[in-house]
Design a protein around this motif. Structure first.
Motif, short mmCIF file in Angstrom:
data_model
loop_
_atom_site.label_atom_id
_atom_site.label_comp_id
_atom_site.label_asym_id
_atom_site.label_seq_id
_atom_site.Cartn_x
_atom_site.Cartn_y
_atom_site.Cartn_z
N PRO A 1 0.95 -1.08 0.04
CA PRO A 1 -0.02 -0.11 -0.20
C PRO A 1 0.78 1.08 -0.15
O PRO A 1 1.88 1.32 0.89
CB PRO A 1 -0.73 -0.13 1.28
CG PRO A 1 0.10 -0.89 2.27
CD PRO A 1 0.80 -1.95 1.38
N LEU A 2 0.76 2.31 -0.89
CA LEU A 2 1.36 3.47 -0.96
C LEU A 2 0.78 4.60 -0.45
O LEU A 2 -0.49 4.59 -0.12
CB LEU A 2 1.72 3.64 -2.44
CG LEU A 2 2.59 2.48 -2.98
CD1 LEU A 2 3.02 3.10 -4.57
CD2 LEU A 2 4.03 2.37 -2.23
N SER A 3 1.56 5.39 0.31
CA SER A 3 0.91 6.58 0.77
C SER A 3 1.81 7.81 0.66
O SER A 3 3.13 7.51 0.59
CB SER A 3 0.60 6.49 2.28
OG SER A 3 0.57 7.78 2.96
N PRO A 4 1.42 9.09 0.41
CA PRO A 4 2.17 10.17 0.37
C PRO A 4 2.89 10.54 1.74
O PRO A 4 3.74 11.35 1.86
CB PRO A 4 1.62 11.38 -0.06
CG PRO A 4 -0.04 10.85 0.26
CD PRO A 4 0.10 9.61 0.32
N TYR A 5 2.45 9.67 2.87
CA TYR A 5 2.78 10.09 4.36
C TYR A 5 3.53 8.80 4.87
O TYR A 5 3.11 7.84 4.50
CB TYR A 5 1.71 10.40 5.09
CG TYR A 5 0.67 11.60 4.68
CD1 TYR A 5 1.44 12.84 4.54
CD2 TYR A 5 -0.46 11.43 4.40
CE1 TYR A 5 0.42 13.71 4.17
CE2 TYR A 5 -1.56 12.27 3.83
CZ TYR A 5 -0.87 13.59 3.89
OH TYR A 5 -1.54 14.73 3.33
N ALA A 6 4.82 9.23 5.26
CA ALA A 6 5.68 8.04 5.70
C ALA A 6 4.87 7.33 7.08
O ALA A 6 5.44 6.38 7.44
CB ALA A 6 6.89 8.58 5.94
N HIS A 7 4.09 8.03 7.78
CA HIS A 7 3.41 7.70 9.07
C HIS A 7 4.64 7.67 9.92
O HIS A 7 4.63 6.89 10.76
CB HIS A 7 2.76 6.58 8.75
CG HIS A 7 1.53 6.52 8.21
ND1 HIS A 7 1.22 6.87 6.77
CD2 HIS A 7 0.12 6.70 8.71
CE1 HIS A 7 0.09 7.09 6.61
NE2 HIS A 7 -0.78 6.74 7.60
N ASN A 8 5.49 8.63 9.97
CA ASN A 8 6.89 8.71 10.66
C ASN A 8 7.37 10.17 10.31
O ASN A 8 8.05 10.17 9.25
CB ASN A 8 7.66 7.54 10.60
CG ASN A 8 8.93 7.42 11.42
OD1 ASN A 8 9.96 8.51 11.49
ND2 ASN A 8 9.15 6.45 12.32
N GLY A 9 7.25 11.08 11.38
CA GLY A 9 7.91 12.32 10.94
C GLY A 9 9.11 12.40 10.60
O GLY A 9 9.76 13.11 10.09
N TYR A 10 9.92 11.48 11.26
CA TYR A 10 11.52 11.59 10.82
C TYR A 10 11.82 10.78 9.73
O TYR A 10 12.70 11.52 9.10
CB TYR A 10 12.09 10.65 12.18
CG TYR A 10 11.54 10.95 13.55
CD1 TYR A 10 11.75 12.03 13.96
CD2 TYR A 10 10.82 10.26 14.07
CE1 TYR A 10 11.11 12.55 15.14
CE2 TYR A 10 10.03 10.21 15.26
CZ TYR A 10 10.36 11.49 15.99
OH TYR A 10 9.71 11.96 17.02
N LEU A 11 11.21 9.69 9.35
CA LEU A 11 11.36 9.22 7.93
C LEU A 11 10.78 10.23 6.82
O LEU A 11 11.27 10.20 5.81
CB LEU A 11 10.89 8.03 7.70
CG LEU A 11 11.67 6.66 8.85
CD1 LEU A 11 10.74 5.25 8.65
CD2 LEU A 11 13.09 6.64 8.40
#
Length: 466
Positions: free
Chosen positions: A315-325
């Motif tokens: 599944p792809l997302s424009p958000y890494a769901h991790n502020g550091y990554l």
């Protein structure tokens, strides 16, 4: 009195401008789709630029803090200059730039004007109640208490994360303050509890509970522990009763469990399933960073840059769901290095102050609560996309400014030469003023490019075969 008025205004201009900027970012930006609706961030960037000019962080803060802030600002704007997404991703650069300078103006006021700290602290506490009230009518009007509470973020996780600091600092006010501050504290703690529970955000609830446990530990090590523990017990009863009460009459025709929405969400999205998705998102971000290590793939380009480089089943997302990554994937080393250095510095400061407060018992309890709240936000940002919302990033920046300002003031009073302001010496003045001018100029650019407040779209690349 009239003769003294100009002197009073001049003496307090920096602190007043900082308070206005903090209030705008915590209240107005948050109510404007948490910063995704124009022109809230535009005005906020201008207010920060004014506050930087009036507070003059170079007169209070160490040179290293100014250089790091300037490096993050410059790195944030190098990305849209070099990436295929171009200036369409510049609103994200504005979030990084505004956040680091917002942290510095708060640190400057806390370190140099501690008499204004209470006002800034109160704004953070009150932000929880204001956000809860702002989003209440939309949730209540849905006539279904099992529907997630989304606030003005219109998404449960970042909304709940925003409420954590106001709730925990409010709990601190209730335990260790008197009269109006105590009343404000218990109201905001109760509203934050309701909002977090009904948001169905499991990570936010876990962080909030962890924060509550650490605040309880601070109460245990307090010299007046029995009074603190009594206040803590009262807060638990009031918040639990309020959370149960809002899920039924007179607000709704029938009563539902406060955890009903959470149970419904868990049935469709298990923790294991969501955890698996997040691992894929993290690997997606690292893949983009691996292919574009210097300046990253560009803001909001993770999906387009991942195509052909990751399995089609992911599944792809424009958000890494991790502020550091997210910083590494979007901005590569040019943004990631200064940003992560700043994060590491603040995280180490946070841990040191928690140790000094909870283990060594050498910090006032309310300062411990600030470190606890920031630690909870940093943990939550490791598993979600909070910091793509300007309001959540600003909240973390403000708490970081509190910690930095408190540390600078204490170490300067102890005679630590590392905490000397940046201004002594001609070279230091030139360097720090240059950093400030660069920061203010980039804030002006951010105010111009933020015209489009839509942060949702995954921006296309001019060439996906890059």
């Amino acid at each position: 009195m009239n003769r003294n008025l100009p002197a009073v205004l001049t003496r307090n201009a920096g602190a007043v401008s900082a308070a206005i900027a903090v209030g705008w970012w915590l209240i107005e930006v948050t109510r404007a789709w948490a910063g995704r609706d124009k022109p809230s961030v535009t005005v906020g960037a201008i207010l920060i630029a004014i506050a930087v000019a009036l507070t003059r962080p170079d007169r209070v803060l160490p040179r290293a803090a100014l250089i790091l802030a300037a490096a993050v600002s410059i790195g944030a704007f190098v990305v849209p200059l070099t990436a295929d997404t171009g200036w369409r991703g510049a609103p994200d650069a504005a979030i990084y730039t505004s956040g680091v300078w917002l942290a510095l103006i708060v640190a400057t006021v806390v370190a140099g004007r501690p008499d204004w700290t209470v006002l800034l602290y109160t704004l953070v506490v009150a932000s929880a109640a204001i956000e809860f009230i702002s989003g209440w009518e939309a949730w209540w009007g849905g006539e279904d208490p099992t529907h997630p509470m989304l606030g003005t973020f219109y998404w449960h996780n970042p909304y709940a994360a925003f409420l954590i600091p106001g709730g925990l600092l409010g709990l601190g006010c209730w335990i260790w303050r008197e009269r109006l501050f105590a009343l404000l504290g218990i109201v905001c703690f109760s509203f934050a509890t309701i909002g977090i529970v009904y948001s169905t955000s499991r990570a936010s609830l876990a962080c909030f509970v962890l924060g509550f446990v650490l605040v309880a530990a601070a109460a245990l090590v307090d010299a007046k522990r029995w009074r603190a523990l009594r206040q803590l017990a009262i807060a638990v009863v009031i918040a639990a009763a309020a959370t149960f009460f809002v899920g039924g009459p007179p607000f709704f025709p029938s009563r539902s469990s406060p955890l009903a929405a959470e149970q419904t969400r868990t049935a469709g999205q298990s923790l294991g399933q969501n955890g698996g998705y997040r691992l894929d998102f993290w690997r997606e971000s690292l893949t983009v960073f691996g292919h574009h290590p210097l300046t990253g793939g560009g803001y909001k380009s993770l999906v387009a840059q991942s195509i052909g480089h990751v399995p089609a089943s992911w599944p792809l997302s424009p958000y890494a769901h991790n502020g550091y990554l997210q910083a590494l994937g979007d901005g590569g080393l040019v943004l990631g290095i200064p940003f992560l250095l700043a994060v590491i510095a603040i995280a180490s400061l946070c841990v040191r102050r928690l140790v000094r407060g909870l283990v060594q018992r050498r910090l006032p309890p309310e300062q411990i609560v600030v470190a606890v709240a920031l630690a909870c936000l940093m943990l939550h940002s490791g598993v979600d996309f909070d910091w793509t919302y300007a309001a959540d990033f600003a909240m973390a920046a403000i708490l970081a400014g509190f910690l930095l300002g408190q540390e600078i003031r204490e170490r300067a009073q102890a005679g630590d030469p590392a905490m000397e302001p940046a201004q002594p010496g001609r070279k230091a003045r030139v360097l720090t003023v240059g950093c400030l001018i660069a920061g203010i100029a980039l804030l002006g650019v951010s105010a111009w490019v933020i015209r489009d407040g839509n942060h949702n779209a995954n921006l296309p690349l001019t060439s996906q075969s890059r």
